[in-house]
Design a protein around this motif. Structure first.
Motif, PDB file in Angstrom:
ATOM      1  N   ILE A  34     -26.923  26.474 -13.649  1.00  0.00           N
ATOM      2  CA  ILE A  34     -27.983  26.580 -12.642  1.00  0.00           C
ATOM      3  C   ILE A  34     -27.614  25.766 -11.412  1.00  0.00           C
ATOM      4  N   TRP A  35     -27.063  24.563 -11.626  1.00  0.00           N
ATOM      5  CA  TRP A  35     -26.623  23.731 -10.492  1.00  0.00           C
ATOM      6  C   TRP A  35     -25.605  24.482  -9.642  1.00  0.00           C
ATOM      7  N   GLU A  36     -24.636  25.124 -10.282  1.00  0.00           N
ATOM      8  CA  GLU A  36     -23.598  25.858  -9.561  1.00  0.00           C
ATOM      9  C   GLU A  36     -24.200  27.028  -8.786  1.00  0.00           C
ATOM     10  N   TYR A  49     -35.165  23.546  -1.317  1.00  0.00           N
ATOM     11  CA  TYR A  49     -35.993  22.388  -1.621  1.00  0.00           C
ATOM     12  C   TYR A  49     -36.429  22.453  -3.078  1.00  0.00           C
ATOM     13  N   VAL A  50     -36.815  21.291  -3.615  1.00  0.00           N
ATOM     14  CA  VAL A  50     -37.334  21.209  -4.985  1.00  0.00           C
ATOM     15  C   VAL A  50     -38.729  20.598  -4.949  1.00  0.00           C
ATOM     16  N   SER A  51     -39.621  21.195  -5.729  1.00  0.00           N
ATOM     17  CA  SER A  51     -40.944  20.625  -5.964  1.00  0.00           C
ATOM     18  C   SER A  51     -41.052  20.337  -7.456  1.00  0.00           C
ATOM     19  N   MET A  52     -41.245  19.074  -7.795  1.00  0.00           N
ATOM     20  CA  MET A  52     -41.318  18.678  -9.198  1.00  0.00           C
ATOM     21  C   MET A  52     -42.755  18.691  -9.697  1.00  0.00           C
ATOM     22  N   SER A  64     -32.026  19.694  -9.938  1.00  0.00           N
ATOM     23  CA  SER A  64     -32.751  19.331  -8.718  1.00  0.00           C
ATOM     24  C   SER A  64     -31.926  18.507  -7.751  1.00  0.00           C
ATOM     25  N   CYS A  65     -30.941  17.771  -8.261  1.00  0.00           N
ATOM     26  CA  CYS A  65     -30.289  16.715  -7.474  1.00  0.00           C
ATOM     27  C   CYS A  65     -29.550  17.234  -6.249  1.00  0.00           C
ATOM     28  N   GLY A  66     -29.166  18.497  -6.215  1.00  0.00           N
ATOM     29  CA  GLY A  66     -28.434  19.027  -5.081  1.00  0.00           C
ATOM     30  C   GLY A  66     -29.311  19.583  -3.978  1.00  0.00           C
ATOM     31  N   VAL A 139     -23.525  12.330 -13.516  1.00  0.00           N
ATOM     32  CA  VAL A 139     -23.651  11.225 -12.557  1.00  0.00           C
ATOM     33  C   VAL A 139     -23.025  11.604 -11.214  1.00  0.00           C
ATOM     34  N   GLY A 140     -21.877  12.246 -11.268  1.00  0.00           N
ATOM     35  CA  GLY A 140     -21.212  12.660 -10.035  1.00  0.00           C
ATOM     36  C   GLY A 140     -22.035  13.666  -9.244  1.00  0.00           C
ATOM     37  N   ARG A 141     -22.662  14.622  -9.945  1.00  0.00           N
ATOM     38  CA  ARG A 141     -23.518  15.594  -9.277  1.00  0.00           C
ATOM     39  C   ARG A 141     -24.673  14.885  -8.562  1.00  0.00           C
ATOM     40  N   CYS A 142     -25.285  13.923  -9.252  1.00  0.00           N
ATOM     41  CA  CYS A 142     -26.404  13.187  -8.662  1.00  0.00           C
ATOM     42  C   CYS A 142     -25.961  12.375  -7.449  1.00  0.00           C
TER      43      CYS A 142
END
Length: 256
Positions: A34-36, A49-52, A64-66, A139-142
């Protein structure tokens, strides 16, 4: 979800994406997929954008981090940047309690991962390497997504969970606000005077999905009647056998 996001990236009628995240996490592999897909969406020059919701932790934070900007509620539980692996062993239940014996044949003592036997030390070490590699990737993605150093992320990672206010203070999210706040901010910041919101996937669903849902309810009622108190045990074993081995998942929090 990943194929749908890739389709939206190619859809000329879609100008931006607000991803609503309400998840305590799940498969590390699915989170990476999903991140990719979301990175591919951003690569098309479309804002994301992300809404949590109540919870956006572990795998929920991974996806969400990207985002270009992250909104959450003051009491949203987020963070839980961590990974664990699980291969349950039910030998005690099957053999000792039920008298069921299972024999396996393999060409190598470490080739077979079975629920009926505990892992060997070599298998444990191999899984630990997978977990360590996955954690460093997480961690790297974040760090990349939040424009922070890897050391800064590690200082607040290792499975730690934060409420929304704390998450904003330490840089895990950008703003406190609702889903509507997030949508309105995206429209304003991108200069959209008029816009239309389309929900994906379609919340109404298809006719055949309703039929499957109805048949599933019938199956659930039969299982409850036949298994009685043993239903909990059945569900636990079924869930364990269906889990992918490496997980980005937040541990349950019980408030008494």
């Amino acid at each position: 979800m990943a194929p749908m996001i890739l389709d939206l990236a190619e859809d000329d009628d879609i100008d931006a994406l607000v991803l609503r995240v309400n998840s305590g996490g799940g498969s590390a592999f699915a989170s990476e997929q999903i991140w990719e897909a979301l990175e591919q969406f951003k690569a098309k020059g479309k804002p994301f954008y992300v809404s949590m919701g109540d919870v956006a932790a572990s795998g929920g934070y991974y996806i969400s981090c990207g985002a270009d900007k992250i909104y959450c509620q003051p009491v949203t539980l987020t963070g839980s940047i961590g990974i664990f692996g699980i291969i349950p062993c039910v030998k005690g239940l099957l053999t000792d309690k039920l008298g069921v014996n299972i024999s396996t044949i393999s060409t190598n003592p470490n080739a077979n991962l079975s629920l009926a036997e505990p892992m060997t030390e070599i298998q444990r070490a191999a899984m630990q390497r997978q977990i360590d590699r996955g954690y460093e990737t997480f961690v790297g993605r974040c760090a990349e997504g939040r424009n922070l150093s890897v050391d800064s992320i590690k200082a607040i990672a290792e499975g730690r969970v934060w409420d929304g206010m704390a998450a904003k203070r330490i840089g895990l999210v950008d703003e406190l606000g609702t889903l509507n706040d997030c949508i309105e901010a995206l429209a304003l910041e991108q200069g959209y005077d008029k816009y239309q919101i389309v929900e994906y996937p379609d919340p109404k669903g298809e006719w055949w999905e309703e039929i499957l849902m109805a048949s599933g309810n019938v199956k659930e009622s039969i299982l409850n009647e036949e298994l009685g108190e043993a239903r909990q045990l059945y569900d636990a074993i079924k869930k364990a056998t269906q889990l992918e081995r490496i997980q980005c998942r937040m541990e349950p929090i019980v408030i008494e």
